[in-house]
Write an enzyme that holds these catalytic residues in place. Structure first.
Site, mmCIF file in Angstrom:
data_model
loop_
_atom_site.group_PDB
_atom_site.id
_atom_site.type_symbol
_atom_site.label_atom_id
_atom_site.label_comp_id
_atom_site.label_asym_id
_atom_site.label_seq_id
_atom_site.Cartn_x
_atom_site.Cartn_y
_atom_site.Cartn_z
ATOM 1 N N SER A 44 24.038 9.679 -1.221
ATOM 2 C CA SER A 44 24.616 10.762 -0.414
ATOM 3 C C SER A 44 26.136 10.800 -0.546
ATOM 4 C CB SER A 44 24.206 10.610 1.054
ATOM 5 O OG SER A 44 22.810 10.760 1.207
ATOM 6 N N SER B 37 13.432 8.941 -3.233
ATOM 7 C CA SER B 37 12.328 9.318 -4.141
ATOM 8 C C SER B 37 11.782 8.088 -4.860
ATOM 9 C CB SER B 37 12.777 10.392 -5.137
ATOM 10 O OG SER B 37 14.021 10.114 -5.717
#
Length: 477
Positions: free
Chosen positions: A316, A383
């Protein structure tokens, strides 16, 4: 308990130790009971010496235990052994491992997901027609449709199918002459199925003397270990705890049986296709604005920059910094972040393996739409499953770029910006990637950014260089 004067504090202390020890092996005890055989305290009757304990006696606790279901009570599993052709009939032969089937039943065949109804049941040395069969019987069946079936396919009822996956955990007892090592390939036999599998990871070796666990890079002969196996094709199987009949296998090394294992799907989702469109009478819209026209208007190419890595690796942070740097250069870029997506698009999903897979499927579709609209999409998602990232790539393979934001677990746990690792270590968060759920690192990413070795500025410079080289247009600074 008589040795400690029936002390509640000592019981609680030992009980906590037992729960922690069993929990490390994935075992939850039904009860932990304070007893004393010397005077029968807590065995058949409540103990006057331990009025503080409100749980059951040993006899009552044993009476609560449920017997294991018989094979016939489990979901139907009918592995195909062979297909024979007699006169005009194609007879699918095999042994029913669990459950039962009847004439007229609709069967689902895995891993092809083809369906057909049982037209007849063929049995040997039986007078008269057979209308049903159950676990333990070797039979043949004919179908009302001519399906392509082969040895290793598994028939089930549609309501209770086996798992379809190409990756799973296993607890293995190794007997091979050579040690089991990461990267080695073996032939796996499960029921009538045979497939080549590769050892993707060795998670730990278990000491059979005291059940303690230790990390290892190999499993020697006569050792027990927990590993992750991966196959190239989808396999139809069950977790051993759900259905032992399709949850155990052997590994063959050369011509020798080298080990036996139990299947576990803990941390991995069922890959059976559940997201095919159900809407009818839909037609894709044809756009009149081409991708090249959008690129020329924006001054750069579009695509999906898929950042994957452990929590705390810096996905992020890098995504937001990169977005800001590109915006200052006049680029059309936008970040899709894991937490923000779960406030809206995936607000209905949890963090179980199936929910994680569905979350990434949704993000993959949205990212592809953004990219086709001319925007450079930067996604920041753990993921964890390679299969899900491959599926996200398949939506728009020409636009997809996988970036592994790499950092060792110890580095990520040391950062722990949200305090999640601490909670996961305490058992307050289940299915936490890297602790209680797996992370499958990319095998061949387009770019790898090692945030454990590089500073933030160095990482951004590496990312910017890659973006300008792969998404920039000639003539634009």
């Amino acid at each position: 308990m008589d040795l400690v004067d029936h002390a509640e504090s000592r019981f609680r202390e030992v009980a906590d130790e037992v729960r922690k020890y069993l929990g490390s092996m994935g075992i939850t005890p039904a009860h932990i009971l304070p007893v004393s055989a010397r005077h029968g305290d807590g065995l058949a009757n409540k103990s006057d010496n331990m009025p503080w304990f409100e749980g059951p006696t040993l006899i009552a606790a044993l009476d609560e235990l449920q017997a294991k279901p018989l094979p016939v009570e489990l979901p139907l599993r009918f592995p195909v052994q062979d297909v024979y052709k007699f006169d005009e009939r194609r007879i699918i032969a095999g042994r029913i491992e669990s459950g039962r089937l009847s004439v007229g039943d609709e069967l689902l065949f895995s891993p092809t997901n083809a369906t057909a109804r049982v037209k007849s049941i063929e049995a040997w040395s039986v007078d008269g027609p057979v209308m049903s069969a159950s676990a333990g019987q070797s039979i043949g069946i004919t179908l009302d449709d001519q399906l392509f079936l082969e040895r290793g396919h598994v028939a089930s009822h549609r309501s209770e199918p086996p798992v379809e996956t190409n990756v799973f955990r296993a607890r293995i007892f190794w007997l091979g002459r050579s040690p089991l090592e990461v990267g080695r390939r073996y032939k796996m036999k499960l029921a009538t199925m045979e497939h080549t599998v590769e050892v993707q990871a060795i998670e730990q070796v278990i000491d059979v003397a005291d059940l303690s666990q230790r990390p290892a890079d190999r499993i020697e002969r006569n050792e027990v270990g927990e590993i992750i196996l991966r196959a190239r094709a989808k396999l139809a199987l069950d977790s051993f705890v759900d259905n032992p009949r399709l949850g155990r296998f052997v590994l063959i090394d050369g011509y020798d049986m080298a080990g036996g294992g139990l299947v576990s799907m803990e941390g991995f989702p069922d890959q059976r296709a559940r997201n095919e469109p159900t809407s009818q009478n839909i037609t894709a819209v044809e756009h009149r604005v081409t991708s090249d026209a959008r690129w020329q208007a924006n001054g750069h190419k579009s695509g999906v920059l898929w950042l994957t890595g452990l929590s705390g690796a810096g996905k992020s942070t890098l995504a937001v910094e990169l977005e800001q740097a590109l915006f200052r250069k006049g680029w059309q870029a936008y970040v899709l972040d894991g937490d923000n997506i779960r406030f809206g698009l995936s607000a209905d999903l949890g963090f179980a393996p199936e929910d994680r897979a569905e979350n990434i499927r949704r993000v993959g579709e949205v990212a592809a739409l953004f990219a086709r609209a001319g925007i450079l999409v930067i996604t920041a998602f753990i993921s964890p499953y390679r299969e899900d990232r491959d599926r996200a790539r398949s939506v728009a393979p020409e636009l997809f770029h996988e970036v592994h934001v790499k950092a060792d677990l110890s580095v990520c746990e040391g950062r722990d910006p949200k305090g999640l690792y601490k909670k996961a270590r305490k058992g307050e968060i289940s299915d936490f990637t890297g602790i209680s759920a797996p992370y499958e690192a990319p095998s061949a990413p387009e770019l790898e950014v090692d945030t454990g070795a590089l500073s933030l500025n160095e990482s951004i410079e590496q990312l910017l260089g890659y973006v300008e080289a792969n998404f920039g247009l000639n003539g634009r600074d």
